[in-house]
Motif scaffolding. Structure first.
Motif, mmCIF file in Angstrom:
data_model
loop_
_atom_site.group_PDB
_atom_site.id
_atom_site.type_symbol
_atom_site.label_atom_id
_atom_site.label_comp_id
_atom_site.label_asym_id
_atom_site.label_seq_id
_atom_site.Cartn_x
_atom_site.Cartn_y
_atom_site.Cartn_z
ATOM 1 N N MET A 107 0.860 -0.700 0.089
ATOM 2 C CA MET A 107 -0.087 0.208 0.357
ATOM 3 C C MET A 107 1.044 1.288 -0.370
ATOM 4 S SD MET A 107 -2.762 1.507 2.422
ATOM 5 C CE MET A 107 -4.200 0.771 1.850
ATOM 6 N N SER A 108 0.840 2.215 -1.010
ATOM 7 C CA SER A 108 1.350 3.461 -0.839
ATOM 8 C C SER A 108 1.210 3.985 0.176
ATOM 9 C CB SER A 108 0.842 4.301 -1.785
ATOM 10 O OG SER A 108 -0.440 4.873 -2.110
ATOM 11 N N GLU A 109 2.290 4.934 0.682
ATOM 12 C CA GLU A 109 2.459 5.813 1.810
ATOM 13 C C GLU A 109 0.793 6.837 1.827
ATOM 14 O OE1 GLU A 109 3.237 7.136 5.217
ATOM 15 O OE2 GLU A 109 4.058 5.331 4.413
ATOM 16 N N GLN A 110 0.254 7.631 0.571
ATOM 17 C CA GLN A 110 -0.642 8.194 0.313
ATOM 18 C C GLN A 110 -2.157 7.813 0.973
ATOM 19 O OE1 GLN A 110 -1.677 9.612 -3.274
ATOM 20 N NE2 GLN A 110 -3.210 11.060 -2.649
ATOM 21 N N LEU A 111 -1.731 6.564 0.551
ATOM 22 C CA LEU A 111 -3.074 4.881 0.909
ATOM 23 C C LEU A 111 -2.902 5.490 2.789
ATOM 24 C CD1 LEU A 111 -3.416 2.933 -2.239
ATOM 25 C CD2 LEU A 111 -5.366 4.474 -1.090
ATOM 26 N N ARG A 112 -1.791 4.691 2.772
ATOM 27 C CA ARG A 112 -1.781 4.470 4.192
ATOM 28 C C ARG A 112 -2.629 5.886 5.407
ATOM 29 N NH1 ARG A 112 0.282 0.565 6.475
ATOM 30 N NH2 ARG A 112 1.664 -0.578 5.114
ATOM 31 N N GLU A 113 -2.099 6.883 4.495
ATOM 32 C CA GLU A 113 -2.579 8.171 5.292
ATOM 33 C C GLU A 113 -4.035 8.503 5.471
ATOM 34 O OE1 GLU A 113 -0.659 10.868 6.885
ATOM 35 O OE2 GLU A 113 1.012 9.559 7.464
ATOM 36 N N MET A 114 -4.016 8.297 3.979
ATOM 37 C CA MET A 114 -5.608 7.749 3.657
ATOM 38 C C MET A 114 -6.875 7.570 4.882
ATOM 39 S SD MET A 114 -6.815 8.304 -0.446
ATOM 40 C CE MET A 114 -6.151 9.728 -1.164
ATOM 41 N N CYS A 115 -5.982 5.912 5.403
ATOM 42 C CA CYS A 115 -6.561 5.181 6.119
ATOM 43 C C CYS A 115 -6.905 5.758 7.676
ATOM 44 C CB CYS A 115 -5.653 4.124 6.510
ATOM 45 S SG CYS A 115 -6.517 2.786 4.486
ATOM 46 N N LYS A 116 -5.351 6.812 7.783
ATOM 47 C CA LYS A 116 -5.497 7.192 9.173
ATOM 48 C C LYS A 116 -5.921 8.185 9.510
ATOM 49 C CE LYS A 116 -1.465 8.704 11.744
ATOM 50 N NZ LYS A 116 0.183 9.087 12.212
ATOM 51 N N SER A 117 -6.120 8.706 8.626
ATOM 52 C CA SER A 117 -7.034 10.390 7.998
ATOM 53 C C SER A 117 -8.653 9.757 8.895
ATOM 54 C CB SER A 117 -7.255 11.163 7.360
ATOM 55 O OG SER A 117 -5.360 11.680 7.056
ATOM 56 N N LEU A 118 -9.155 8.771 8.057
ATOM 57 C CA LEU A 118 -10.531 8.156 8.443
ATOM 58 C C LEU A 118 -10.587 7.182 9.422
ATOM 59 C CD1 LEU A 118 -10.498 7.281 4.005
ATOM 60 C CD2 LEU A 118 -11.804 9.063 5.354
ATOM 61 N N ARG A 119 -8.890 6.970 10.058
ATOM 62 C CA ARG A 119 -9.316 6.199 11.354
ATOM 63 C C ARG A 119 -10.001 4.635 11.283
ATOM 64 N NH1 ARG A 119 -11.739 9.968 15.674
ATOM 65 N NH2 ARG A 119 -10.550 12.140 16.009
ATOM 66 N N ALA B 29 -8.295 1.831 11.570
ATOM 67 C CA ALA B 29 -6.698 2.042 11.931
ATOM 68 C C ALA B 29 -6.595 0.327 11.466
ATOM 69 C CB ALA B 29 -7.108 1.278 13.611
ATOM 70 N N TYR B 30 -7.180 -0.540 10.886
ATOM 71 C CA TYR B 30 -6.401 -1.919 10.515
ATOM 72 C C TYR B 30 -6.672 -2.341 8.910
ATOM 73 C CZ TYR B 30 -7.406 -2.497 15.392
ATOM 74 O OH TYR B 30 -7.435 -2.108 16.156
ATOM 75 N N VAL B 31 -7.072 -1.643 8.440
ATOM 76 C CA VAL B 31 -7.626 -1.506 6.352
ATOM 77 C C VAL B 31 -6.251 -1.731 6.214
ATOM 78 C CG1 VAL B 31 -8.150 -1.117 4.381
ATOM 79 C CG2 VAL B 31 -10.186 -1.102 6.360
ATOM 80 N N ALA B 32 -4.917 -0.790 6.317
ATOM 81 C CA ALA B 32 -3.636 -0.701 5.573
ATOM 82 C C ALA B 32 -2.844 -2.062 5.634
ATOM 83 C CB ALA B 32 -2.949 0.299 5.964
ATOM 84 N N ASP B 33 -3.412 -2.603 6.621
ATOM 85 C CA ASP B 33 -2.457 -4.079 7.574
ATOM 86 C C ASP B 33 -3.417 -5.790 6.752
ATOM 87 O OD1 ASP B 33 -0.469 -2.574 8.698
ATOM 88 O OD2 ASP B 33 -1.629 -2.834 10.790
ATOM 89 N N ILE B 34 -4.545 -5.141 6.034
ATOM 90 C CA ILE B 34 -4.969 -6.456 5.643
ATOM 91 C C ILE B 34 -5.841 -6.484 4.955
ATOM 92 C CG2 ILE B 34 -6.643 -6.910 8.415
ATOM 93 C CD1 ILE B 34 -9.129 -5.433 7.497
ATOM 94 N N TYR B 35 -5.772 -5.248 4.257
ATOM 95 C CA TYR B 35 -6.243 -5.405 2.417
ATOM 96 C C TYR B 35 -5.281 -6.300 1.455
ATOM 97 C CZ TYR B 35 -1.996 -3.084 0.060
ATOM 98 O OH TYR B 35 -0.664 -3.121 -0.826
ATOM 99 N N ASP B 36 -3.890 -6.373 1.102
ATOM 100 C CA ASP B 36 -3.513 -7.545 0.969
ATOM 101 C C ASP B 36 -4.143 -8.572 1.172
ATOM 102 O OD1 ASP B 36 -1.736 -7.715 3.089
ATOM 103 O OD2 ASP B 36 0.044 -7.577 2.057
#
Length: 241
Positions: free
Chosen positions: A1-13, A15-22
């Motif tokens: 996941m790109s850093e930009q997408l990680r930041e979006m997930c963080k902003s949307l709170r 917490a786990y999407v970035a770790d489980i999407y793949d």
């Protein structure tokens, strides 16, 4: 996941999407989103339960799944093990009082009910009664009693273990009485005691205060009596042979 997408997930709170999407299988856009959000919700609930268990401060990991219901527990006519485990008493702001000799399973049941309450999203606190009285007396000396009592505002269930194992002084008795009076019809309590109600004047100095306390506790209460010998003693004796 790109850093930009990680930041979006963080902003949307999220917490786990970035770790489980793949790790989430993709069959269609709708299925993927549904699966990933369902897992986000599941992990959030799991984390919430762990936070609640940590805040409750149970002394051990005993739970209802390994509790041995036995025929020496006398239930009142209006409730049975299933009714108790439903936790409806918390919604109704009722108390559960477990009375009987040491080692008969009272603390295990009280802890199990408390842990189950956490797993269902309730705020719970566990105290040995003598330690709670010590904390109340300390808060009074530090002029922080109001702040201490405020900590229970959002708590749904308080487990008070070993009521009657140690007597209290006049100050401790009055502080505990005031606290329980505040909780009356506002919170649910699960209390364990090795003393019958008629013997509670052994731990409280003032007979009138004892009567008033018992009156509040049993007004909306399920009182269970534990009879028979200590499980711990029986188990220790059986292992020694």
């Amino acid at each position: 996941m790109s850093e930009q997408l990680r930041e979006m997930c963080k902003s949307l709170r999220l917490a786990y999407v970035a770790d489980i999407y793949d790790q989430t299988p993709y069959e269609s856009s709708e299925q993927f989103l549904e699966a990933i959000f369902a897992e986000e919700f599941r992990l959030r609930e799991e984390a919430k339960v762990q936070r609640l268990l940590k805040k409750a401060k149970f002394l051990d990991g005993k739970n209802l799944s390994d509790y041995e219901w036995h025929d020496q527990i006398r239930f009142p006519a209006h409730i049975d093990p299933g009714g108790l485990q439903s936790l409806s008493f918390i919604e109704n702001r009722e108390n559960v009082v477990l009375i009987g000799a040491p080692g008969t399973g009272k603390t295990h049941l009280a802890t199990g009910l408390g842990r189950s309450a956490c797993e269902h999203g309730y705020e719970v606190r566990f105290f040995r009664v003598a330690q709670l009285v010590e904390q109340l007396e300390h808060a009074l000396r530090q002029e922080k009693l109001a702040a201490f009592r405020k900590r229970f505002e959002k708590v749904d269930l308080i487990v008070l273990d070993e009521m009657g194992y140690l007597p209290f002084g006049k100050e401790g008795s009055e502080l505990l009485f005031q606290l329980i009076s505040e909780w009356y019809e506002q919170k649910s309590l699960v209390i364990t005691s090795n003393l019958e109600f008629s013997q509670w004047n052994r731990m409280f100095v003032d007979g009138r205060l004892t009567a008033a306390l018992v009156d509040r506790l049993i007004h909306h209460a399920h009182v269970l009596s534990f009879t028979g010998e200590s499980y711990r003693l029986s188990h220790a004796l059986s292992r020694s042979h």
